[in-house]
Design an enzyme around this catalytic site. Structure first.
Site, PDB file in Angstrom:
ATOM      1  N   ARG A 182       0.840  -1.191   0.000  1.00  0.00           N
ATOM      2  CA  ARG A 182       0.000   0.000   0.000  1.00  0.00           C
ATOM      3  C   ARG A 182       0.877   1.244   0.000  1.00  0.00           C
ATOM      4  NH1 ARG A 182      -3.410  -2.592  -1.696  1.00  0.00           N
ATOM      5  NH2 ARG A 182      -5.531  -3.014  -0.918  1.00  0.00           N
TER       6      ARG A 182
ATOM      7  N   GLU B 163      -3.784   8.345  -4.619  1.00  0.00           N
ATOM      8  CA  GLU B 163      -4.104   7.773  -5.919  1.00  0.00           C
ATOM      9  C   GLU B 163      -5.431   8.343  -6.408  1.00  0.00           C
ATOM     10  OE1 GLU B 163      -1.879   3.497  -5.081  1.00  0.00           O
ATOM     11  OE2 GLU B 163      -4.073   3.606  -5.010  1.00  0.00           O
TER      12      GLU B 163
ATOM     13  N   HIS C 223      -1.349   1.380  -9.990  1.00  0.00           N
ATOM     14  CA  HIS C 223      -2.141   0.438  -9.193  1.00  0.00           C
ATOM     15  C   HIS C 223      -2.823  -0.604 -10.086  1.00  0.00           C
ATOM     16  CE1 HIS C 223      -4.083   0.155  -4.984  1.00  0.00           C
ATOM     17  NE2 HIS C 223      -4.103  -1.037  -5.570  1.00  0.00           N
TER      18      HIS C 223
END
Length: 321
Positions: A234, A263, A285
């Site tokens: 993460r 993000e 991601h």
């Protein structure tokens, strides 16, 4: 039953969502802004969300809400405690993306380790066509066999990475971020020792109070100058400002990130300003997004709904029982 998927764009337009139509009226929205949530869930019986926040206000507004299906493993975007108080079930999906994330871990490693962008650019620039010899040794790389691979967070994904790294001949070690002691196949090392001795360090841990800002400039200084750091856990585990500084000072050889603290990425992120951009590889991601992983995700959500309608609960998220 009325079923609403609030952010279907996050699972791609190449997955079949017709599976949800058998349960009732199904509505899919590409994305949903915070200001749009209330109207869209007002009379919904089942809400599917990946990242859209379902908090106390939203739950109170949804008069018919019976089930919240999180289209992910993490459930921090849902007020689980309040949902429980209101008698609303919350489910998630775990394990669907393991193989995809593991595959991406090795893709990132080899891209950086073997300088694949450099060699691809070299050939496509026409320089190879002008070469006097059959090969080009502009960017040396090393074999991972016999090298130490340190894993931060030996969960399901970390164990699978360890298994494959071992098959390449790596010496695998790990450090636990949870503090829970388990009998593992691999030796456990303190974080500092893992950083000092590893040639490759990959992060597969969740973000929590123990892991936030875990990798700072001081920790990066411990690593070998030839080491590669990979974060597929993460964003927020690695301090991005400190990583940018470490890369510019050549404290480590390279870093690969699939996750960031914010993000989408902040346009002023210091990682965008590093001097030697070849030392950094960032993907948006996508490690979890193989076609197969997304198909498994959708099928598991459908199974969760089916079970709920049959009076059962699969993959219930109930942190407060």
């Amino acid at each position: 039953m009325k079923i609403v998927f609030l952010d279907v764009k996050t699972v791609g337009n190449d997955v079949d969502l017709s599976i949800f139509e058998v349960f009732g009226d199904f509505i899919a929205y590409p994305t949903t802004k915070a200001s749009e949530v209330f109207d869209r869930i007002y009379d919904a019986d089942i809400v599917i969300t990946n990242k859209v926040v379902i908090d106390k206000k939203v739950i109170d507004y949804a008069k018919n809400l019976k089930l919240i299906c999180v289209a992910a493993t993490g459930t921090n975007n849902v007020d689980i405690l309040y949902a429980k108080e209101k008698g609303i079930a919350v489910t998630n999906v775990a394990g669907y993306s393991t193989e995809s994330v593991v595959q991406h871990t090795f893709a990132m490693l080899f891209y950086l380790l073997e300088h694949l962008k450099y060699y691809d650019d070299y050939v496509k620039s026409g320089l190879y066509a002008k070469s006097e010899i059959f090969t080009h040794l502009g960017k040396p790389f090393w074999e991972i066999k016999g090298k130490r691979w340190g894993i931060i967070g030996l969960g399901t994904i970390g164990r699978r990475v360890a298994e494959i790294a071992k098959s390449f001949g790596c010496d695998v070690i790990y450090t636990s971020t949870s503090g829970v002691k388990r009998k593992e196949k691999y030796p456990e090392y303190p974080l500092d020792e893992l950083l000092r001795t590893s040639d490759i360090v990959s992060i597969h841990a969740p973000l929590n109070d123990k892991t936030k800002n875990l990798i700072t400039y001081e920790k990066l200084k411990l690593m070998k100058s030839s080491a590669i750091l990979l974060n597929l856990g993460r964003g927020g585990i690695v301090n991005e400002k400190d990583l940018a500084k470490a890369l510019d000072e050549n404290l480590i050889a390279a870093a690969g990130l699939d996750v960031l603290e914010k993000e989408p990425m902040d346009p002023y992120n210091p990682l965008l300003e590093i001097k030697n951009k070849d030392k950094l590889f960032i993907t948006p991601h996508i490690a979890w997004t193989s076609i197969e992983a997304r198909e498994r995700l959708i099928n598991e959500i459908a199974e969760n709904i089916k079970a709920f309608l049959n009076g059962e609960i699969r993959n219930r998220v109930d942190l407060f029982s």
